[in-house]
Enzyme design. Structure first.
Site, PDB file in Angstrom:
ATOM      1  CB  CYS A  16      -0.897  -0.018   1.227  1.00  0.00           C
ATOM      2  SG  CYS A  16      -1.754   1.544   1.500  1.00  0.00           S
ATOM      3  CB  CYS A  19       0.973   1.164   4.790  1.00  0.00           C
ATOM      4  SG  CYS A  19      -0.615   0.315   5.002  1.00  0.00           S
ATOM      5  CG  HIS A  79      -4.157  -1.251   4.597  1.00  0.00           C
ATOM      6  ND1 HIS A  79      -3.711  -0.444   3.565  1.00  0.00           N
ATOM      7  CD2 HIS A  79      -4.866  -2.258   4.018  1.00  0.00           C
ATOM      8  CE1 HIS A  79      -4.132  -0.959   2.411  1.00  0.00           C
ATOM      9  NE2 HIS A  79      -4.824  -2.049   2.653  1.00  0.00           N
ATOM     10  CG  ASN A 119     -14.792   8.260  -4.463  1.00  0.00           C
ATOM     11  OD1 ASN A 119     -15.980   8.460  -4.239  1.00  0.00           O
ATOM     12  ND2 ASN A 119     -14.336   7.861  -5.628  1.00  0.00           N
ATOM     13  CB  SER A 127      -7.910   2.061  -6.620  1.00  0.00           C
ATOM     14  OG  SER A 127      -7.304   3.292  -6.270  1.00  0.00           O
ATOM     15  CG  HIS A 130      -4.269   3.371   4.135  1.00  0.00           C
ATOM     16  ND1 HIS A 130      -3.223   2.631   4.632  1.00  0.00           N
ATOM     17  CD2 HIS A 130      -4.398   4.439   4.958  1.00  0.00           C
ATOM     18  CE1 HIS A 130      -2.723   3.250   5.695  1.00  0.00           C
ATOM     19  NE2 HIS A 130      -3.434   4.340   5.909  1.00  0.00           N
ATOM     20  CG  HIS A 132      -7.180   7.691   0.967  1.00  0.00           C
ATOM     21  ND1 HIS A 132      -7.651   6.404   0.792  1.00  0.00           N
ATOM     22  CD2 HIS A 132      -7.265   8.278  -0.257  1.00  0.00           C
ATOM     23  CE1 HIS A 132      -7.975   6.214  -0.477  1.00  0.00           C
ATOM     24  NE2 HIS A 132      -7.767   7.344  -1.140  1.00  0.00           N
ATOM     25  CD  GLN A 134      -8.177  11.589  -4.593  1.00  0.00           C
ATOM     26  OE1 GLN A 134      -7.582  12.303  -5.398  1.00  0.00           O
ATOM     27  NE2 GLN A 134      -8.906  10.559  -4.973  1.00  0.00           N
TER      28      GLN A 134
HETATM   29 ZN    ZN Z   1      -2.330   1.093   3.705  1.00  0.00          ZN
END
Ligand code: ZN
Ligand code: ZN
Ligand code: ZN
Length: 313
Positions: A16, A19, A79, A119, A127, A130, A132, A134
């Site tokens: 990833c 990570c 993750h 998203n 995709s 993890h 997160h 944007q």
């Molecule tokens: Zn990750």
């Protein structure tokens, strides 16, 4: 019960790019971060050096270069977590970093609007599981915040008050579409909702952006995000997919008409796998509701605020 991908993730994935300690496409190594971590997107959709040149072919075909900055913000070193599975204390670190990112990017002379969005879930085309979001910061105000900007300005000129403050007051007096609230925020299914379980998250105080939130409000935002996302996960006992994002003051001026808020647009309709598609009549003619905003709000309201994976029974 359907087992979703995020429920079977490991806490650390060596492949990833988000990570801690891992290498990214740029060759940079992520630090061993302990709560949040922001970096410039290695595959940015926007570049600061893009010339804002105009292109036109008569008056029919008109385009303009859009300079900007794209960042990624990891919510957690873990993750396998999502906002719904994080503690309120850890979500507060994310909330505070959102405010810092908004402040930093909006202060840059090039930037006039900062869009923070998450998203979530493979169903939304995300995709990487993890946790997160944007952040896309642009020189011009994008279309949808631009429409809201005009509505808020026009309403303020006409009525001398804030449209979203007045709307919130109406929703409180009707008390049919509210999902949950705390002292500083309210989550409701908006009157105009198109997605089955769409919600609008409004600050109770009239504030234009995240930087204007005081420390109590930042904590309250973390609290309401936890409660709302847990309800979403509990609805179909799945890691609930959605696109969410904040709308706040464009940084080209003080904009006293702006009222900070977030939209959640989740695709699911009847179960963890049966989603709404915007096709046919809705694509060609007009939006339609599959369930009423009031029944969606009632279903979300009745759900527990303890995550189903943490429930003991
Ligand atoms: Zn990750
Ligand atoms: Zn307001
Ligand atoms: Zn909005």
């Amino acid at each position: 019960m359907e087992v979703t991908a995020s429920e079977s993730q490991a806490a650390y994935d060596p492949n990833c790019y988000m990570c801690p300690g891992n290498l990214r496409a740029s060759g940079d190594q992520n630090p061993a971060y302990r709560n949040v971590f922001a970096f410039d997107n290695d595959y940015p959709a926007l570049l600061a050096a893009t010339p804002p040149d105009k292109y036109s072919e008569g008056s029919l075909l008109v385009a303009k270069g859009e300079p900007g900055i794209c960042r990624v913000l990891c919510f957690s070193p873990r993750h396998d977590l999502t906002l719904a599975r994080m503690t309120v204390t850890d979500i507060q670190q994310v909330v505070e970093e959102w405010a810092r990112q908004y402040e930093d990017l909006s202060a840059q002379p090039l930037i006039n609007y900062v869009q923070i969005f998450e998203n979530r879930g493979a169903m939304m085309g995300c995709s990487n599981p993890h946790p997160h979001c944007q952040i896309w910061a642009t020189a011009t105000i994008p279309d949808y915040p631009g429409v809201e900007q005009n509505s808020l300005s026009e309403y303020r000129e006409k009525h001398g008050s804030c449209m979203l403050c007045d709307y919130q007051q109406t929703e409180h007096s009707l008390n049919q579409r509210i999902v949950c609230e705390n002292n500083d925020f309210v989550a409701l299914v908006p009157f105009w909702a198109t997605w089955p379980f769409e919600t609008l998250l409004l600050s109770k105080r009239h504030v234009a952006d995240m930087v204007a939130l005081n420390s109590r409000e930042l904590a309250a935002l973390a609290d309401i995000l936890k409660r709302l996302t847990v309800r979403y996960d509990n609805l179909f006992q799945t890691s609930f997919p959605y696109s969410m994002g904040f709308h706040q003051r464009p940084s080209d001026g003080p904009h006293p008409e702006w009222h900070f808020h977030a939209h959640f647009y989740p695709p699911l309709l009847r179960s963890a796998s049966v989603r709404k598609f915007i096709v046919g009549y809705e694509l060609l003619a007009a939006a339609q509701r599959d369930i009423t905003a009031e029944s969606a709000a009632a279903r979300l309201r009745e759900l527990a605020e303890v995550h189903y994976l943490d429930a003991t029974s």
